[in-house]
Design a protein around this motif. Structure first.
Motif, PDB file in Angstrom:
ATOM      1  N   LEU A  15    -104.669  58.619   9.168  1.00 34.69           N
ATOM      2  CA  LEU A  15    -103.535  59.171  10.022  1.00 34.69           C
ATOM      3  C   LEU A  15    -103.932  59.229  11.438  1.00 34.69           C
ATOM      4  N   THR A  16    -105.083  59.447  11.881  1.00 35.14           N
ATOM      5  CA  THR A  16    -105.146  59.551  13.280  1.00 35.14           C
ATOM      6  C   THR A  16    -105.178  58.185  13.968  1.00 35.14           C
ATOM      7  N   GLN A  17    -105.304  56.969  13.356  1.00 32.45           N
ATOM      8  CA  GLN A  17    -105.209  55.802  13.866  1.00 32.45           C
ATOM      9  C   GLN A  17    -104.015  54.831  13.508  1.00 32.45           C
ATOM     10  N   SER A  18    -102.978  55.275  12.639  1.00 35.40           N
ATOM     11  CA  SER A  18    -102.147  54.470  12.169  1.00 35.40           C
ATOM     12  C   SER A  18    -100.661  55.004  12.122  1.00 35.40           C
ATOM     13  N   SER A  19     -99.833  54.735  12.748  1.00 33.55           N
ATOM     14  CA  SER A  19     -98.316  55.415  12.590  1.00 33.55           C
ATOM     15  C   SER A  19     -97.598  55.111  11.658  1.00 33.55           C
ATOM     16  N   ALA A  20     -98.078  53.812  10.866  1.00 28.53           N
ATOM     17  CA  ALA A  20     -97.514  53.524   9.720  1.00 28.53           C
ATOM     18  C   ALA A  20     -98.043  54.431   8.613  1.00 28.53           C
ATOM     19  N   ALA A  21     -99.358  54.928   8.523  1.00 21.30           N
ATOM     20  CA  ALA A  21     -99.979  55.757   7.854  1.00 21.30           C
ATOM     21  C   ALA A  21     -99.350  57.172   7.740  1.00 21.30           C
ATOM     22  N   ARG A  22     -98.843  57.794   9.101  1.00 21.47           N
ATOM     23  CA  ARG A  22     -98.065  58.960   9.343  1.00 21.47           C
ATOM     24  C   ARG A  22     -96.681  58.808   8.747  1.00 21.47           C
ATOM     25  N   ALA A  23     -95.963  57.764   9.021  1.00 18.06           N
ATOM     26  CA  ALA A  23     -94.835  57.694   8.509  1.00 18.06           C
ATOM     27  C   ALA A  23     -94.639  57.432   7.102  1.00 18.06           C
ATOM     28  N   PHE A  24     -95.641  56.788   6.354  1.00 21.58           N
ATOM     29  CA  PHE A  24     -95.741  56.770   4.770  1.00 21.58           C
ATOM     30  C   PHE A  24     -95.882  58.139   4.333  1.00 21.58           C
ATOM     31  N   ASP A  26     -95.290  61.269   5.610  1.00 25.00           N
ATOM     32  CA  ASP A  26     -94.085  61.897   5.999  1.00 25.00           C
ATOM     33  C   ASP A  26     -93.123  61.549   5.149  1.00 25.00           C
ATOM     34  N   GLU A  27     -92.957  60.134   4.840  1.00 26.61           N
ATOM     35  CA  GLU A  27     -91.908  59.929   3.780  1.00 26.61           C
ATOM     36  C   GLU A  27     -92.119  60.453   2.351  1.00 26.61           C
ATOM     37  N   LEU A  28     -93.434  60.553   1.895  1.00 30.26           N
ATOM     38  CA  LEU A  28     -93.787  60.932   0.561  1.00 30.26           C
ATOM     39  C   LEU A  28     -93.508  62.543   0.740  1.00 30.26           C
ATOM     40  N   ALA A  29     -93.999  63.364   1.788  1.00 26.93           N
ATOM     41  CA  ALA A  29     -93.688  64.649   1.754  1.00 26.93           C
ATOM     42  C   ALA A  29     -92.331  65.090   1.834  1.00 26.93           C
ATOM     43  N   ALA A  30     -91.388  64.434   2.369  1.00 22.24           N
ATOM     44  CA  ALA A  30     -89.669  64.534   2.309  1.00 22.24           C
ATOM     45  C   ALA A  30     -89.756  64.395   1.024  1.00 22.24           C
ATOM     46  N   SER A  31     -89.824  63.339   0.210  1.00 17.37           N
ATOM     47  CA  SER A  31     -89.504  63.286  -1.258  1.00 17.37           C
ATOM     48  C   SER A  31     -89.862  64.458  -2.090  1.00 17.37           C
ATOM     49  N   ILE A  32     -91.168  64.786  -1.811  1.00 17.81           N
ATOM     50  CA  ILE A  32     -91.727  65.962  -2.780  1.00 17.81           C
ATOM     51  C   ILE A  32     -91.140  67.132  -2.134  1.00 17.81           C
ATOM     52  N   ALA A  33     -90.739  67.347  -0.787  1.00 14.90           N
ATOM     53  CA  ALA A  33     -89.918  68.521  -0.224  1.00 14.90           C
ATOM     54  C   ALA A  33     -88.653  68.624  -1.146  1.00 14.90           C
ATOM     55  N   ASP A  34     -87.696  67.518  -1.418  1.00 15.10           N
ATOM     56  CA  ASP A  34     -86.748  67.558  -2.061  1.00 15.10           C
ATOM     57  C   ASP A  34     -86.874  68.279  -3.464  1.00 15.10           C
ATOM     58  N   ALA A  35     -87.985  67.911  -4.032  1.00 19.22           N
ATOM     59  CA  ALA A  35     -88.372  68.340  -5.428  1.00 19.22           C
ATOM     60  C   ALA A  35     -88.527  69.889  -5.347  1.00 19.22           C
ATOM     61  N   VAL A  36     -89.279  70.157  -4.554  1.00 20.82           N
ATOM     62  CA  VAL A  36     -89.577  71.599  -4.045  1.00 20.82           C
ATOM     63  C   VAL A  36     -88.452  72.539  -3.809  1.00 20.82           C
ATOM     64  N   LEU A  56    -103.133  65.211  -5.221  1.00 24.16           N
ATOM     65  CA  LEU A  56    -104.486  65.435  -5.034  1.00 24.16           C
ATOM     66  C   LEU A  56    -105.085  64.679  -4.115  1.00 24.16           C
ATOM     67  N   ALA A  57    -104.783  63.217  -4.189  1.00 24.36           N
ATOM     68  CA  ALA A  57    -105.121  62.274  -3.033  1.00 24.36           C
ATOM     69  C   ALA A  57    -104.925  62.548  -1.775  1.00 24.36           C
ATOM     70  N   GLY A  58    -103.530  63.063  -1.692  1.00 24.96           N
ATOM     71  CA  GLY A  58    -102.828  63.498  -0.223  1.00 24.96           C
ATOM     72  C   GLY A  58    -103.609  64.865   0.177  1.00 24.96           C
ATOM     73  N   GLY A  59    -104.322  65.519  -0.742  1.00 25.07           N
ATOM     74  CA  GLY A  59    -104.907  66.708  -0.377  1.00 25.07           C
ATOM     75  C   GLY A  59    -104.084  67.868   0.653  1.00 25.07           C
ATOM     76  N   GLN A  60    -104.868  68.577   1.382  1.00 18.64           N
ATOM     77  CA  GLN A  60    -104.391  69.735   2.188  1.00 18.64           C
ATOM     78  C   GLN A  60    -103.144  69.072   3.196  1.00 18.64           C
ATOM     79  N   ARG A  61    -103.622  67.829   3.596  1.00 19.15           N
ATOM     80  CA  ARG A  61    -102.918  67.385   4.862  1.00 19.15           C
ATOM     81  C   ARG A  61    -101.373  67.170   4.116  1.00 19.15           C
ATOM     82  N   LEU A  62    -101.330  66.382   2.670  1.00 19.93           N
ATOM     83  CA  LEU A  62     -99.946  66.378   2.415  1.00 19.93           C
ATOM     84  C   LEU A  62     -99.060  67.587   1.883  1.00 19.93           C
ATOM     85  N   ALA A  63    -100.116  68.851   1.710  1.00 23.24           N
ATOM     86  CA  ALA A  63     -99.453  70.048   1.218  1.00 23.24           C
ATOM     87  C   ALA A  63     -98.701  70.649   2.751  1.00 23.24           C
TER      88      ALA A  63
END
Length: 114
Positions: A15-24, A26-36, A56-63
């Protein structure tokens, strides 16, 4: 499913080194947010706990990302966290419901755990 969990874990690690990782993430979080949000409209929970290999792999950062994606779209605060029941939490819950129903069918509802 393990490959998806590995991809999420890698994105969190970078996350701290890659904008692609942040975008990935964020997109996963947005999809999960729709379900929530869909669940919260029906069940009105104050807390939602994510589970399964990917979450679980995303951990607290994903939450935290899911919470941030939910907040502007929800009329009430919803706290999103990572469940501690492990990656088989959904399976364990489904098994408990099935056992309760079987017990009801065999012995009547007075013998149910719930």
């Amino acid at each position: 499913m393990r490959a998806a969990a590995d991809a999420v874990a890698l994105a969190v690690a970078e996350l701290t080194q890659s904008s692609a990782a942040r975008a990935f993430l964020d997109e996963l979080a947005a999809s999960i947010a729709d379900a929530v949000l869909a669940l919260s409209a029906t069940f009105d929970p104050g807390h939602v706990f994510l589970s399964g290999e990917v979450c679980l792999a995303g951990g607290q950062r994903l939450a935290e990302s899911v919470t941030a994606a939910v907040a502007p779209r929800s009329p009430v605060p919803i706290e999103v966290g990572i469940g501690s029941a492990g990656s088989d939490a959904v399976l364990a819950g489904a098994l408990a419901v099935a056992l309760d129903r079987a017990r009801d069918d065999l012995f009547g509802p007075q013998w149910s755990a719930g």
